[in-house]
Design a protein around this motif. Sequence first.
Motif, PDB file in Angstrom:
ATOM      1  N   VAL A 145       0.841  -1.211   0.000  1.00 61.84           N
ATOM      2  CA  VAL A 145       0.000   0.000   0.000  1.00 61.84           C
ATOM      3  C   VAL A 145       0.861   1.240   0.000  1.00 61.84           C
ATOM      4  CG1 VAL A 145      -1.661   1.328   1.349  1.00 61.84           C
ATOM      5  CG2 VAL A 145      -1.969  -1.142   1.064  1.00 61.84           C
ATOM      6  N   SER A 146       1.914   1.230   0.843  1.00 55.90           N
ATOM      7  CA  SER A 146       2.832   2.374   0.907  1.00 55.90           C
ATOM      8  C   SER A 146       3.534   2.580  -0.425  1.00 55.90           C
ATOM      9  CB  SER A 146       3.864   2.146   2.016  1.00 55.90           C
ATOM     10  OG  SER A 146       4.801   3.196   2.059  1.00 55.90           O
ATOM     11  N   LEU A 147       3.914   1.468  -1.080  1.00 60.73           N
ATOM     12  CA  LEU A 147       4.568   1.555  -2.382  1.00 60.73           C
ATOM     13  C   LEU A 147       3.646   2.177  -3.415  1.00 60.73           C
ATOM     14  CD1 LEU A 147       7.016   0.906  -4.180  1.00 60.73           C
ATOM     15  CD2 LEU A 147       6.028  -1.381  -4.535  1.00 60.73           C
ATOM     16  N   VAL A 148       2.381   1.785  -3.383  1.00 59.01           N
ATOM     17  CA  VAL A 148       1.410   2.343  -4.324  1.00 59.01           C
ATOM     18  C   VAL A 148       1.233   3.833  -4.086  1.00 59.01           C
ATOM     19  CG1 VAL A 148      -1.020   2.307  -5.026  1.00 59.01           C
ATOM     20  CG2 VAL A 148       0.212   0.159  -4.685  1.00 59.01           C
ATOM     21  N   GLN A 149       1.139   4.213  -2.800  1.00 56.61           N
ATOM     22  CA  GLN A 149       0.990   5.641  -2.471  1.00 56.61           C
ATOM     23  C   GLN A 149       2.199   6.447  -2.941  1.00 56.61           C
ATOM     24  OE1 GLN A 149       0.257   5.597   1.731  1.00 56.61           O
ATOM     25  NE2 GLN A 149      -1.943   5.109   1.501  1.00 56.61           N
ATOM     26  N   ASN A 150       3.405   5.939  -2.714  1.00 52.10           N
ATOM     27  CA  ASN A 150       4.622   6.614  -3.153  1.00 52.10           C
ATOM     28  C   ASN A 150       4.663   6.750  -4.671  1.00 52.10           C
ATOM     29  OD1 ASN A 150       5.564   7.015  -0.532  1.00 52.10           O
ATOM     30  ND2 ASN A 150       6.623   5.024  -0.492  1.00 52.10           N
ATOM     31  N   CYS A 151       4.196   5.688  -5.357  1.00 50.40           N
ATOM     32  CA  CYS A 151       4.165   5.743  -6.824  1.00 50.40           C
ATOM     33  C   CYS A 151       3.219   6.852  -7.302  1.00 50.40           C
ATOM     34  CB  CYS A 151       3.727   4.401  -7.386  1.00 50.40           C
ATOM     35  SG  CYS A 151       4.993   3.111  -7.284  1.00 50.40           S
ATOM     36  N   ARG A 152       2.098   6.979  -6.620  1.00 50.89           N
ATOM     37  CA  ARG A 152       1.154   8.033  -6.996  1.00 50.89           C
ATOM     38  C   ARG A 152       1.758   9.404  -6.738  1.00 50.89           C
ATOM     39  NH1 ARG A 152      -4.418   5.376  -4.513  1.00 50.89           N
ATOM     40  NH2 ARG A 152      -4.731   3.842  -6.195  1.00 50.89           N
ATOM     41  N   LYS A 153       2.476   9.571  -5.586  1.00 50.77           N
ATOM     42  CA  LYS A 153       3.122  10.848  -5.290  1.00 50.77           C
ATOM     43  C   LYS A 153       4.151  11.183  -6.354  1.00 50.77           C
ATOM     44  CE  LYS A 153       2.513  10.646  -0.266  1.00 50.77           C
ATOM     45  NZ  LYS A 153       3.217  10.551   1.046  1.00 50.77           N
ATOM     46  N   LEU A 154       4.946  10.182  -6.730  1.00 48.83           N
ATOM     47  CA  LEU A 154       5.951  10.404  -7.767  1.00 48.83           C
ATOM     48  C   LEU A 154       5.298  10.777  -9.096  1.00 48.83           C
ATOM     49  CD1 LEU A 154       8.465   7.502  -7.009  1.00 48.83           C
ATOM     50  CD2 LEU A 154       8.849   9.951  -6.671  1.00 48.83           C
ATOM     51  N   GLN A 155       4.178  10.139  -9.379  1.00 52.43           N
ATOM     52  CA  GLN A 155       3.467  10.442 -10.621  1.00 52.43           C
ATOM     53  C   GLN A 155       2.954  11.880 -10.595  1.00 52.43           C
ATOM     54  OE1 GLN A 155       0.244   7.820 -11.463  1.00 52.43           O
ATOM     55  NE2 GLN A 155      -0.007   8.533 -13.564  1.00 52.43           N
ATOM     56  N   ASN A 156       2.435  12.307  -9.438  1.00 54.46           N
ATOM     57  CA  ASN A 156       1.951  13.684  -9.311  1.00 54.46           C
ATOM     58  C   ASN A 156       3.103  14.680  -9.475  1.00 54.46           C
ATOM     59  OD1 ASN A 156      -0.682  12.853  -8.891  1.00 54.46           O
ATOM     60  ND2 ASN A 156      -0.442  12.731  -6.654  1.00 54.46           N
ATOM     61  N   ILE A 157       4.270  14.375  -8.831  1.00 52.89           N
ATOM     62  CA  ILE A 157       5.440  15.246  -8.959  1.00 52.89           C
ATOM     63  C   ILE A 157       5.870  15.338 -10.414  1.00 52.89           C
ATOM     64  CG2 ILE A 157       7.872  15.489  -8.338  1.00 52.89           C
ATOM     65  CD1 ILE A 157       7.160  14.233  -5.620  1.00 52.89           C
TER      66      ILE A 157
END
Length: 206
Positions: free
Chosen positions: A180-192
Amino acid sequence: MSVDPMAYEAQFFGFTPQTCLLRIYIAFQDHLFEVMQAVEQVILRKLEGTPGCEISPVQIRKCTETFLCFMKGRFDNLFGKMEHLILQSILCIPPNILLPEDKCQETHPFSEEKFQLLKQEIEELQEKYKVELRTEQALLAELEEQKIVQAKLRETLTFFDELENIGRDHGTSNFRESLVSLVQNCRKLQNIRDSVEKESRRLEMR
């Protein structure tokens, strides 16, 4: 010879009455021919011992053939009468008599209408059987597909179990939380990344 098949009599006797009479007729003809040959041979031997006899073997043969035709004609006439008597009174089952295997017809009469209904019911059952057979084949095919899906699910679960074991070996206590944390980080990176791309396009437009 009668042309009536007499099928019920054939069912009882194991042969048609006409066949029986035909064999009797052929057997009598064969015996008559053999007797006439024997009589001819006896006459020829007698004539050979008779001095001054002018009767030739050819004449004897003609007389034998003539007598044979006479006897055959008389027998055919008598046999026609005998055939009628045997077929009507001896080898004939009366219409009011049923064979033991057909006794059930007395208590369960069967009409043409019932036969047609039964035939129709059989056809309907055959059609239902075909439908059931096609349904069974479709279910078997679906079952095979489900087996394939189950095998893939087992492979996926095994893969996740292996990932969880790897995470545990590397100090991650809960693989699901890490995922779940990995998915959230991936979304943050995508937003950045999206923000950087927008800013880059804005700067290029100046």
